[in-house]
Scaffold this active site. Structure first.
Site, short mmCIF file in Angstrom:
data_model
loop_
_atom_site.label_atom_id
_atom_site.label_comp_id
_atom_site.label_asym_id
_atom_site.label_seq_id
_atom_site.Cartn_x
_atom_site.Cartn_y
_atom_site.Cartn_z
N SER A 186 0.82 -1.20 0.00
CA SER A 186 0.00 0.00 0.00
C SER A 186 0.87 1.26 0.00
O SER A 186 1.65 1.48 -0.92
CB SER A 186 -0.96 -0.05 1.19
N ASP B 201 -9.79 -5.32 -4.33
CA ASP B 201 -9.22 -4.34 -3.41
C ASP B 201 -10.17 -3.15 -3.29
O ASP B 201 -10.43 -2.46 -4.28
CB ASP B 201 -7.85 -3.89 -3.92
N HIS C 56 -7.52 -5.83 -0.13
CA HIS C 56 -6.34 -4.97 0.05
C HIS C 56 -5.34 -5.59 1.03
O HIS C 56 -4.14 -5.58 0.78
CB HIS C 56 -6.79 -3.60 0.56
#
Length: 272
Positions: free
Chosen positions: A95, A224, A252
């Site tokens: 991320s 996600d 995610h």
């Protein structure tokens, strides 16, 4: 605790276990190096030296009022890798950490970075603007800012549900994982988390991606709900030596909920 003090005086906490080729893990917002527990154990057992740090304002690192931006995040990593004299290193980012990896590798990593892996990464850019019309609207990040800045405890308790895809039919909340996410988030600085939203949403990594000569693996879940899957093929297309693996239905937070699959795919890539 193992820490280094970077040039502005902020202390950066890190873990450094084992010997062999180093793998450096870069965590996502608003978490800490603890989010890599499964990967740290797996790759340690595979004979790698595993290193993970808490980004400034996160986890056990110092809560500086300044420097909660991508340029400083990358500079902090450069100071850590220099202090540990890491060479031929593999950098893995999830991320926000994926953006940190790309910015560090492009600006500071020449001669030190062997490969990079981006998992559910914010690259090349998240926010919707004139050059990125398919991006995420500013209003979404403003909502995250409001929840983070002014009702963080409850907001962070609820955030793991879409993060791990537990709002999908047939999925069950894993309470231990949820509470561990909350624990990590609440360890950090509310100011750093608030300002970090701009860092992960508005930083543009297009030129960083284009400049990389090293092999880069891009992994992204097709379900996600935090960083849209469309980011991944765009990032991979900008790389000179990129490879994309997508995962139908994965969320995610797939390094945690789908750790076995993710770890094994990374291992195959590292050995190829």
């Amino acid at each position: 605790m193992s820490t280094i003090k970077v040039k502005d005086g902020t202390e950066i906490y890190y873990k450094d276990w084992g010997t062999g080729q180093p793998i450096v893990f870069h965590h996502g917002w608003p978490l800490s190096s603890d989010d890599w527990d499964t990967q740290m154990m797996f790759f340690l057992k595979q004979g790698y030296r595993v290193i993970a740090h808490d980004r400034r304002g996160h986890g056990r690192s110092g809560q500086s009022a300044l420097g909660n931006d991508m340029e400083t995040y990358a500079a902090d990593v450069a100071e850590l890798t220099a202090a540990l004299d890491l060479k031929d290193a593999i950098h893995i980012g999830h991320s926000t950490g994926g953006g940190e990896v790309v910015r560090y590798a492009a600006k500071y990593g020449k001669g030190r970075v062997a490969k990079a892996i981006l998992i559910s990464a914010v690259t090349p850019i998240m926010i919707k603007n004139e050059t990125n019309p398919d991006g995420v609207p500013l209003s979404v990040f403003d909502e995250i800012r409001q929840g983070t800045g002014f009702s963080r405890a409850q907001y962070f308790y609820d955030f793991p549900i879409p993060f791990y895809g537990w709002n999908r039919e047939g999925k069950t909340i894993q309470e231990g994982i949820k509470q561990n996410w909350w624990r990590q988030g609440m360890m950090g600085s509310v100011l750093a988390h608030y300002e970090g939203i701009k860092a992960f949403s508005e930083s543009d990594f297009t030129e960083d991606l284009k400049s990389l000569d090293i092999p880069v693996l891009v992994l992204h879940g097709e379900d996600d709900q935090i960083v849209p899957f469309a980011q991944a093929p765009r990032a991979a297309a900008l790389l000179k030596n990129g490879k994309l693996i997508s995962y139908p239905g994965f969320p995610h937070g797939m390094p945690t909920t789908e750790a076995e699959t993710i770890n094994n795919d990374i291992l195959v890539y590292l050995k190829s």
